[in-house]
Design an enzyme around this catalytic site. Structure first.
Site, PDB file in Angstrom:
ATOM      1  N   LYS A  22       0.870  -1.233  -0.204  1.00  0.00           N
ATOM      2  CA  LYS A  22      -0.136   0.075  -0.111  1.00  0.00           C
ATOM      3  C   LYS A  22       0.792   1.271  -0.077  1.00  0.00           C
ATOM      4  O   LYS A  22       0.424   2.407  -0.488  1.00  0.00           O
ATOM      5  CB  LYS A  22      -0.922  -0.004   1.116  1.00  0.00           C
ATOM      6  CG  LYS A  22      -0.334   0.180   2.608  1.00  0.00           C
ATOM      7  CD  LYS A  22      -1.560   0.018   3.794  1.00  0.00           C
ATOM      8  CE  LYS A  22      -0.959   0.084   4.936  1.00  0.00           C
ATOM      9  NZ  LYS A  22      -0.783   1.552   5.387  1.00  0.00           N
ATOM     10  N   GLY A  69      -4.481   6.998   6.673  1.00  0.00           N
ATOM     11  CA  GLY A  69      -3.381   8.069   7.124  1.00  0.00           C
ATOM     12  C   GLY A  69      -2.804   8.622   5.967  1.00  0.00           C
ATOM     13  O   GLY A  69      -2.558   9.676   5.839  1.00  0.00           O
ATOM     14  N   SER A 144       6.770  12.291  10.935  1.00  0.00           N
ATOM     15  CA  SER A 144       6.502  11.121  10.124  1.00  0.00           C
ATOM     16  C   SER A 144       7.058  11.208   8.644  1.00  0.00           C
ATOM     17  O   SER A 144       6.998  12.387   7.893  1.00  0.00           O
ATOM     18  CB  SER A 144       5.091  10.953   9.914  1.00  0.00           C
ATOM     19  OG  SER A 144       4.398  10.031   9.083  1.00  0.00           O
ATOM     20  N   GLN A 146       5.633  10.284   6.267  1.00  0.00           N
ATOM     21  CA  GLN A 146       4.498  10.554   5.052  1.00  0.00           C
ATOM     22  C   GLN A 146       4.435  12.135   5.047  1.00  0.00           C
ATOM     23  O   GLN A 146       3.967  12.378   3.770  1.00  0.00           O
ATOM     24  CB  GLN A 146       3.072   9.886   5.788  1.00  0.00           C
ATOM     25  CG  GLN A 146       3.238   8.572   5.916  1.00  0.00           C
ATOM     26  CD  GLN A 146       1.980   7.951   6.219  1.00  0.00           C
ATOM     27  OE1 GLN A 146       0.800   8.579   6.596  1.00  0.00           O
ATOM     28  NE2 GLN A 146       1.927   6.632   6.543  1.00  0.00           N
ATOM     29  N   SER A 172      12.968   6.918   9.395  1.00  0.00           N
ATOM     30  CA  SER A 172      12.109   6.441   8.500  1.00  0.00           C
ATOM     31  C   SER A 172      12.780   6.608   6.995  1.00  0.00           C
ATOM     32  O   SER A 172      12.111   6.707   6.145  1.00  0.00           O
ATOM     33  CB  SER A 172      10.652   6.754   8.451  1.00  0.00           C
ATOM     34  OG  SER A 172      10.072   6.348   9.647  1.00  0.00           O
ATOM     35  N   ASP A 292       6.579  -0.057  11.559  1.00  0.00           N
ATOM     36  CA  ASP A 292       5.288  -0.897  11.425  1.00  0.00           C
ATOM     37  C   ASP A 292       5.134  -2.316  11.728  1.00  0.00           C
ATOM     38  O   ASP A 292       4.469  -2.986  12.051  1.00  0.00           O
ATOM     39  CB  ASP A 292       4.637  -0.540  10.093  1.00  0.00           C
ATOM     40  CG  ASP A 292       4.116   0.599   9.968  1.00  0.00           C
ATOM     41  OD1 ASP A 292       3.725   1.315  10.941  1.00  0.00           O
ATOM     42  OD2 ASP A 292       3.836   1.114   8.689  1.00  0.00           O
ATOM     43  N   ARG A 323      -0.007   2.781  19.727  1.00  0.00           N
ATOM     44  CA  ARG A 323       0.437   1.418  19.496  1.00  0.00           C
ATOM     45  C   ARG A 323       1.127   0.982  20.728  1.00  0.00           C
ATOM     46  O   ARG A 323       1.027  -0.335  20.912  1.00  0.00           O
ATOM     47  CB  ARG A 323       1.102   0.884  18.124  1.00  0.00           C
ATOM     48  CG  ARG A 323       0.000   1.008  17.113  1.00  0.00           C
ATOM     49  CD  ARG A 323       0.714   0.900  15.828  1.00  0.00           C
ATOM     50  NE  ARG A 323      -0.192   0.778  14.633  1.00  0.00           N
ATOM     51  CZ  ARG A 323       0.115   0.739  13.272  1.00  0.00           C
ATOM     52  NH1 ARG A 323       1.371   1.054  12.979  1.00  0.00           N
ATOM     53  NH2 ARG A 323      -0.925   0.586  12.282  1.00  0.00           N
ATOM     54  N   LYS A 390      -8.079  -2.727   6.047  1.00  0.00           N
ATOM     55  CA  LYS A 390      -7.218  -1.678   5.850  1.00  0.00           C
ATOM     56  C   LYS A 390      -6.022  -1.968   5.061  1.00  0.00           C
ATOM     57  O   LYS A 390      -5.643  -1.126   4.064  1.00  0.00           O
ATOM     58  CB  LYS A 390      -6.821  -0.856   7.236  1.00  0.00           C
ATOM     59  CG  LYS A 390      -6.132   0.253   7.008  1.00  0.00           C
ATOM     60  CD  LYS A 390      -5.780   1.013   8.428  1.00  0.00           C
ATOM     61  CE  LYS A 390      -5.520   2.582   8.225  1.00  0.00           C
ATOM     62  NZ  LYS A 390      -4.258   2.614   7.454  1.00  0.00           N
TER      63      LYS A 390
END
Length: 409
Positions: A22, A69, A144, A146, A172, A292, A323, A390
């Site tokens: 994804k 997200g 993040s 992202q 990341s 993740d 989490r 998801k």
């Protein structure tokens, strides 16, 4: 849908085809929206990718991406550049609790017209698309990835490209490199040196460009966990994977050698085999580049009755749920002792595993899937198990294919 997983034994040999990543899919879908000459094969069938496609195709003035997200971050950047379009970007109640101020402020530095319709710093967002004139942005390096990728994906369409400076220690990195690699494959010139990333302006050509999405390594993590908890000699072959992956979670192949799992790369496949028992009593990992997979690893270590120390987990607090807190809560119901901070988790070696415990999923797909491999140790219940759609809609049927016994309750 709730599921009861009965204590099971895996088939000695199995094969599973896993849907496309994804992470790659959503990056390519955004690039396809910007450059229409792109075609994409093996797009993820996850909710996140489906919602991304739906939002991009919709002509509605309100775009609701529910709990996706990645779509929220990427589409915020995309619609900020769409001159003449005016939209509201919203999501689920949890999405409206997930911060986006850092990305919004970065886009505003470039000239974007974005306002908050409810709480400052959080969706929903009202976006008036326009031609962005800025070409320089500075961000904290530990945010993040992202946010960073959202800016990099729109960068080639900016008048003067983009120079992005990351302040501090970068986390990341693999996800940033994934984005840059896809841009390079498209023909965009980029440079990542030290803490500075530059992306040149790119005028699309008429030449068609075809991309094939690699299968999702995060989804593979649950099969690594199952093999680690299985009998020596058990093998699962997964497709479609490659050794020189763009995905940060491909570090699973190295990490799971600690649990006695060997990875053999074939032509477009990986074979996971339990070759030995774990030799280390405590597994120590820095997961700043692959947060993740933290839930999967914690549950694997618990199932094998090992200690586990993980650092670099600061982004887990702003995911579908907190989490770290969720992991601590559910593991302790099973009999574990867990210590957490804002960025670390320490799992103490457990003497036993409590049976027939019901695991809450907190509307988080990874909570459901990470705990499922414990079915090789004890019977366990998973609450609201359809949350897996998801990222991995076929998860439960795939588990049945390889020998896991489950019933809907």
């Amino acid at each position: 849908m709730n599921i009861k997983l009965q204590k099971s034994t895996l088939h000695k040999q199995s094969n599973i085809a896993i849907t496309g990543s994804k992470s790659e899919s959503n990056r390519l879908l955004l690039l396809q929206a910007l450059y229409s000459n792109i075609s994409i094969a093996n797009i993820s069938n996850s909710d996140d990718a489906t919602l991304m496609q739906k939002a991009l195709k919709s002509t509605d003035s309100v775009k609701d991406i529910h709990h996706a997200g990645t779509a929220m971050r990427f589409l915020t950047a995309y619609y900020a550049t769409q001159n003449g379009q005016e939209i509201t970007l919203t999501g689920s109640s949890r999405m409206q609790e997930r911060p986006i101020k850092i990305l919004v402020e970065a886009l505003q530095q470039l000239g974007a017209d974005i306002t908050y319709t409810n709480n400052e710093g959080y969706p929903p967002l009202h976006i008036k698309g326009k031609k962005l004139q800025g070409n320089q942005v500075t961000l904290a390096a530990n945010v993040s990835s992202q946010y960073i990728s959202a800016l990099l994906l729109i960068a080639p369409t900016l008048e003067n490209g983009l120079t992005l400076t990351l302040d501090g220690k970068i986390t990341s990195v693999p996800y940033i490199k994934m984005t840059l690699s896809l841009l390079n494959d498209l023909g965009v010139a980029t440079n990542f040196e030290g803490n500075t990333i530059t992306v040149a302006r790119f005028e699309t050509t008429e030449k068609a460009k075809a991309f094939t999405v690699e299968s999702d390594w995060s989804s593979a993590s649950y099969f690594y966990s199952l093999i680690a908890l299985s009998e020596i000699g058990t093998t699962i072959e997964l497709s479609s994977y490659k050794q020189n992956s763009l995905q940060g979670d491909s570090c699973l192949a190295e990490i799971y050698t600690e649990f006695g799992v060997e990875t053999t790369f074939g032509e477009n496949t990986i074979a996971l085999t339990k070759t030995r028992e774990a030799t280390q009593e405590t597994i120590k990992l820095d997961l700043k580049n692959a947060p993740d997979i933290a839930q999967t690893i914690a549950v694997t270590a618990f199932g094998l009755q090992l200690s586990c120390e993980m650092i670099g987990l600061h982004t887990l607090k702003i995911k579908e749920t907190d989490r770290l807190v969720a992991l601590k809560t559910e593991l302790e119901k099973l009999g574990a002792a867990v210590d957490i901070t804002d960025a670390t988790l320490y799992l103490h070696k457990a003497a036993s595993i409590n049976e027939n415990i019901t695991i809450e999923t907190y509307k988080d797909h990874r909570m459901a899937m990470a705990f499922a491999p414990l079915a090789l140790c004890v019977s366990i219940h998973i609450e609201k198990a359809n949350v897996v759609s998801k990222s991995f809609p076929d998860f439960w049927s795939d588990l049945q294919k390889i020998g896991v016994k489950l019933i809907e309750i």
